[in-house]
Design an enzyme around this catalytic site. Sequence first.
Site, PDB file in Angstrom:
ATOM      1  N   HIS A  14      -0.697  -9.629  -5.408  1.00 28.02           N
ATOM      2  CA  HIS A  14       0.392  -9.307  -6.355  1.00 28.02           C
ATOM      3  C   HIS A  14       0.584 -10.545  -7.377  1.00 28.02           C
ATOM      4  O   HIS A  14       0.384 -11.743  -7.134  1.00 28.02           O
ATOM      5  CB  HIS A  14       1.779  -9.101  -5.812  1.00 28.02           C
ATOM      6  CG  HIS A  14       2.234  -9.756  -4.931  1.00 28.02           C
ATOM      7  ND1 HIS A  14       1.851  -9.916  -3.504  1.00 28.02           N
ATOM      8  CD2 HIS A  14       3.149 -10.728  -4.877  1.00 28.02           C
ATOM      9  CE1 HIS A  14       2.544 -10.957  -2.946  1.00 28.02           C
ATOM     10  NE2 HIS A  14       3.251 -11.397  -3.756  1.00 28.02           N
ATOM     11  N   HIS A  36      -6.132  -2.030  -1.396  1.00 23.97           N
ATOM     12  CA  HIS A  36      -5.652  -3.255  -0.598  1.00 23.97           C
ATOM     13  C   HIS A  36      -6.571  -4.338  -0.652  1.00 23.97           C
ATOM     14  O   HIS A  36      -7.906  -4.328  -0.234  1.00 23.97           O
ATOM     15  CB  HIS A  36      -5.399  -2.888   0.768  1.00 23.97           C
ATOM     16  CG  HIS A  36      -4.880  -3.835   1.724  1.00 23.97           C
ATOM     17  ND1 HIS A  36      -3.395  -4.110   1.659  1.00 23.97           N
ATOM     18  CD2 HIS A  36      -5.667  -4.782   2.525  1.00 23.97           C
ATOM     19  CE1 HIS A  36      -3.274  -5.321   2.577  1.00 23.97           C
ATOM     20  NE2 HIS A  36      -4.498  -5.677   3.079  1.00 23.97           N
ATOM     21  N   CYS A  81       0.818  -1.308  -0.184  1.00 25.36           N
ATOM     22  CA  CYS A  81      -0.001  -0.094   0.032  1.00 25.36           C
ATOM     23  C   CYS A  81       0.723   1.363   0.059  1.00 25.36           C
ATOM     24  O   CYS A  81       0.613   2.301  -0.741  1.00 25.36           O
ATOM     25  CB  CYS A  81      -0.875  -0.113   1.322  1.00 25.36           C
ATOM     26  SG  CYS A  81      -2.343  -1.089   1.123  1.00 25.36           S
ATOM     27  N   HIS A 140      -0.591  -8.714   0.356  1.00 27.88           N
ATOM     28  CA  HIS A 140      -1.377  -7.493  -0.503  1.00 27.88           C
ATOM     29  C   HIS A 140      -1.173  -8.218  -1.948  1.00 27.88           C
ATOM     30  O   HIS A 140      -0.187  -8.700  -2.408  1.00 27.88           O
ATOM     31  CB  HIS A 140      -0.552  -6.176  -0.599  1.00 27.88           C
ATOM     32  CG  HIS A 140      -1.131  -5.080  -1.308  1.00 27.88           C
ATOM     33  ND1 HIS A 140      -1.705  -4.054  -0.896  1.00 27.88           N
ATOM     34  CD2 HIS A 140      -1.480  -5.202  -2.588  1.00 27.88           C
ATOM     35  CE1 HIS A 140      -1.936  -3.007  -1.961  1.00 27.88           C
ATOM     36  NE2 HIS A 140      -2.114  -3.898  -2.864  1.00 27.88           N
TER      37      HIS A 140
HETATM   38  P1  DGP Z   1       5.443 -13.162  -2.437  1.00 23.45           P
HETATM   39  O1  DGP Z   1       6.397 -14.360  -1.776  1.00 23.45           O
HETATM   40  O2  DGP Z   1       4.499 -13.906  -3.318  1.00 23.45           O
HETATM   41  O3  DGP Z   1       4.360 -12.855  -1.002  1.00 23.45           O
HETATM   42  O4  DGP Z   1       6.053 -12.118  -2.754  1.00 23.45           O
HETATM   43  C1  DGP Z   1       6.549 -10.999  -2.348  1.00 23.45           C
HETATM   44  C2  DGP Z   1       7.662 -10.518  -3.164  1.00 23.45           C
HETATM   45  O5  DGP Z   1       7.771  -8.988  -2.701  1.00 23.45           O
HETATM   46  C3  DGP Z   1       8.909 -11.003  -2.769  1.00 23.45           C
HETATM   47  O6  DGP Z   1       9.338 -11.507  -3.864  1.00 23.45           O
HETATM   48  C4  DGP Z   1       9.886  -9.988  -2.061  1.00 23.45           C
HETATM   49  C5  DGP Z   1       9.143  -8.800  -2.622  1.00 23.45           C
HETATM   50  N1  DGP Z   1       8.955  -7.409  -1.863  1.00 23.45           N
HETATM   51  C6  DGP Z   1       9.002  -7.760  -0.733  1.00 23.45           C
HETATM   52  N2  DGP Z   1       9.132  -6.414  -0.033  1.00 23.45           N
HETATM   53  C7  DGP Z   1       9.296  -5.475  -1.100  1.00 23.45           C
HETATM   54  C8  DGP Z   1       9.548  -4.102  -1.152  1.00 23.45           C
HETATM   55  O7  DGP Z   1       9.491  -3.254  -0.003  1.00 23.45           O
HETATM   56  N3  DGP Z   1       9.984  -3.730  -2.438  1.00 23.45           N
HETATM   57  C9  DGP Z   1       9.953  -4.492  -3.419  1.00 23.45           C
HETATM   58  N4  DGP Z   1      10.308  -3.660  -4.644  1.00 23.45           N
HETATM   59  N5  DGP Z   1       9.741  -5.863  -3.429  1.00 23.45           N
HETATM   60  C10 DGP Z   1       9.515  -6.422  -2.106  1.00 23.45           C
END
Ligand code: DGP
Length: 110
Positions: free
Chosen positions: A96, A46, A7, A94
Amino acid sequence: MQDCIFCKIANHTLPSNPVFENDKVIAFYDLNPQAPVHILVIPKIHCPSLIDVSDNNIMKDLFDAVQTIVKEQNISDFRTVINTGKSSGQTVFHLHIHILAGRNLLWPPG
Ligand code: DGP
Protein backbone atom coordinates in the site's frame (compact mmCIF):
# COMPACT_ATOMS: atom_id res chain seq x y z
CA MET A 1 -5.64 -13.93 -0.02
CA GLN A 2 -8.16 -15.30 2.48
CA ASP A 3 -6.93 -13.74 5.73
CA CYS A 4 -5.70 -10.43 4.28
CA ILE A 5 -7.72 -7.44 5.49
CA PHE A 6 -6.81 -5.33 2.44
CA CYS A 7 -7.86 -8.16 0.07
CA LYS A 8 -11.21 -8.10 1.85
CA ILE A 9 -11.44 -4.34 1.27
CA ALA A 10 -10.35 -4.80 -2.37
CA ASN A 11 -13.07 -7.37 -3.04
CA HIS A 12 -15.66 -5.43 -1.00
CA THR A 13 -16.10 -8.15 1.61
CA LEU A 14 -15.31 -5.33 4.05
CA PRO A 15 -16.79 -1.87 3.39
CA SER A 16 -14.28 0.97 2.94
CA ASN A 17 -16.09 3.93 1.34
CA PRO A 18 -13.45 4.15 -1.46
CA VAL A 19 -12.12 7.52 -2.60
CA PHE A 20 -10.93 5.96 -5.88
CA GLU A 21 -11.42 2.63 -7.61
CA ASN A 22 -10.72 1.06 -10.97
CA ASP A 23 -10.17 -2.55 -12.07
CA LYS A 24 -6.60 -2.68 -10.65
CA VAL A 25 -6.54 -0.31 -7.69
CA ILE A 26 -8.69 0.82 -4.77
CA ALA A 27 -8.03 3.72 -2.37
CA PHE A 28 -9.69 4.48 0.95
CA TYR A 29 -9.13 6.49 4.14
CA ASP A 30 -6.77 5.09 6.75
CA LEU A 31 -8.46 3.79 9.91
CA ASN A 32 -5.79 5.45 12.05
CA PRO A 33 -5.04 8.76 10.28
CA GLN A 34 -1.66 10.41 10.86
CA ALA A 35 -2.60 13.63 9.04
CA PRO A 36 -5.82 15.48 8.17
CA VAL A 37 -5.72 13.62 4.84
CA HIS A 38 -4.49 10.04 5.07
CA ILE A 39 -5.41 7.78 2.17
CA LEU A 40 -4.20 4.26 1.39
CA VAL A 41 -3.80 3.19 -2.24
CA ILE A 42 -3.60 -0.56 -2.79
CA PRO A 43 -3.48 -2.99 -5.70
CA LYS A 44 -6.49 -5.30 -5.89
CA ILE A 45 -4.15 -8.22 -6.49
CA HIS A 46 -2.43 -9.51 -3.34
CA CYS A 47 1.24 -8.59 -3.08
CA PRO A 48 2.78 -8.56 0.43
CA SER A 49 5.20 -5.65 -0.01
CA LEU A 50 7.29 -3.57 -2.41
CA ILE A 51 10.06 -6.16 -2.41
CA ASP A 52 7.63 -8.74 -3.78
CA VAL A 53 6.55 -6.70 -6.81
CA SER A 54 7.51 -8.55 -9.98
CA ASP A 55 5.29 -6.64 -12.41
CA ASN A 56 6.13 -2.93 -12.66
CA ASN A 57 2.67 -2.25 -14.08
CA ILE A 58 1.45 -2.59 -10.49
CA MET A 59 3.54 0.41 -9.42
CA LYS A 60 2.44 2.42 -12.45
CA ASP A 61 -1.21 1.67 -11.68
CA LEU A 62 -0.72 2.69 -8.04
CA PHE A 63 1.10 5.96 -8.79
CA ASP A 64 -1.35 6.83 -11.59
CA ALA A 65 -4.07 6.45 -8.95
CA VAL A 66 -2.13 8.67 -6.51
CA GLN A 67 -1.94 11.41 -9.17
CA THR A 68 -5.64 11.13 -9.96
CA ILE A 69 -6.63 11.25 -6.29
CA VAL A 70 -4.52 14.29 -5.36
CA LYS A 71 -5.70 16.16 -8.45
CA GLU A 72 -9.34 15.32 -7.72
CA GLN A 73 -8.93 16.47 -4.12
CA ASN A 74 -6.94 19.61 -5.04
CA ILE A 75 -3.99 18.48 -2.92
CA SER A 76 -0.77 20.14 -4.07
CA ASP A 77 1.56 19.24 -1.20
CA PHE A 78 1.62 15.69 0.08
CA ARG A 79 3.87 12.83 1.07
CA THR A 80 3.74 9.27 -0.23
CA VAL A 81 5.09 6.50 1.99
CA ILE A 82 5.56 2.79 1.38
CA ASN A 83 6.59 0.97 4.55
CA THR A 84 8.38 -2.27 3.71
CA GLY A 85 9.07 -4.79 6.45
CA LYS A 86 8.24 -4.82 10.16
CA SER A 87 11.05 -2.52 11.30
CA SER A 88 9.98 0.13 8.78
CA GLY A 89 6.55 0.18 10.40
CA GLN A 90 4.70 -2.10 7.99
CA THR A 91 1.79 -3.68 9.85
CA VAL A 92 -0.42 -4.81 6.96
CA PHE A 93 1.33 -7.15 4.56
CA HIS A 94 -0.54 -6.16 1.44
CA LEU A 95 1.35 -3.51 -0.56
CA HIS A 96 0.00 0.00 0.00
CA ILE A 97 0.99 3.60 -0.61
CA HIS A 98 0.11 6.10 2.11
CA ILE A 99 -0.87 9.59 0.92
CA LEU A 100 -0.42 12.09 3.77
CA ALA A 101 -1.45 15.73 3.49
CA GLY A 102 -3.12 18.64 5.24
CA ARG A 103 -0.39 19.53 7.72
CA ASN A 104 3.32 20.33 7.77
CA LEU A 105 5.12 17.02 7.49
CA LEU A 106 8.41 16.87 9.33
CA TRP A 107 11.66 15.65 7.84
CA PRO A 108 13.38 13.39 8.71
CA PRO A 109 10.37 11.23 9.52
CA GLY A 110 10.38 9.32 12.80
P1 DGP B 1 1.49 0.21 7.48
O1 DGP B 1 1.81 0.48 8.92
O2 DGP B 1 2.38 0.94 6.50
O3 DGP B 1 1.41 -1.28 7.20
O4 DGP B 1 0.04 0.81 7.26
C1 DGP B 1 -1.13 0.10 7.49
C2 DGP B 1 -2.21 1.11 7.70
O5 DGP B 1 -3.46 0.47 7.50
C3 DGP B 1 -2.27 1.70 9.11
O6 DGP B 1 -2.03 3.10 9.02
C4 DGP B 1 -3.69 1.43 9.60
C5 DGP B 1 -4.42 1.02 8.35
N1 DGP B 1 -5.43 0.00 8.52
C6 DGP B 1 -5.27 -1.21 9.11
N2 DGP B 1 -6.41 -1.91 9.05
C7 DGP B 1 -7.31 -1.13 8.40
C8 DGP B 1 -8.67 -1.30 8.02
O7 DGP B 1 -9.31 -2.33 8.26
N3 DGP B 1 -9.26 -0.26 7.37
C9 DGP B 1 -8.59 0.88 7.06
N4 DGP B 1 -9.26 1.82 6.42
N5 DGP B 1 -7.30 1.07 7.39
C10 DGP B 1 -6.68 0.08 8.06
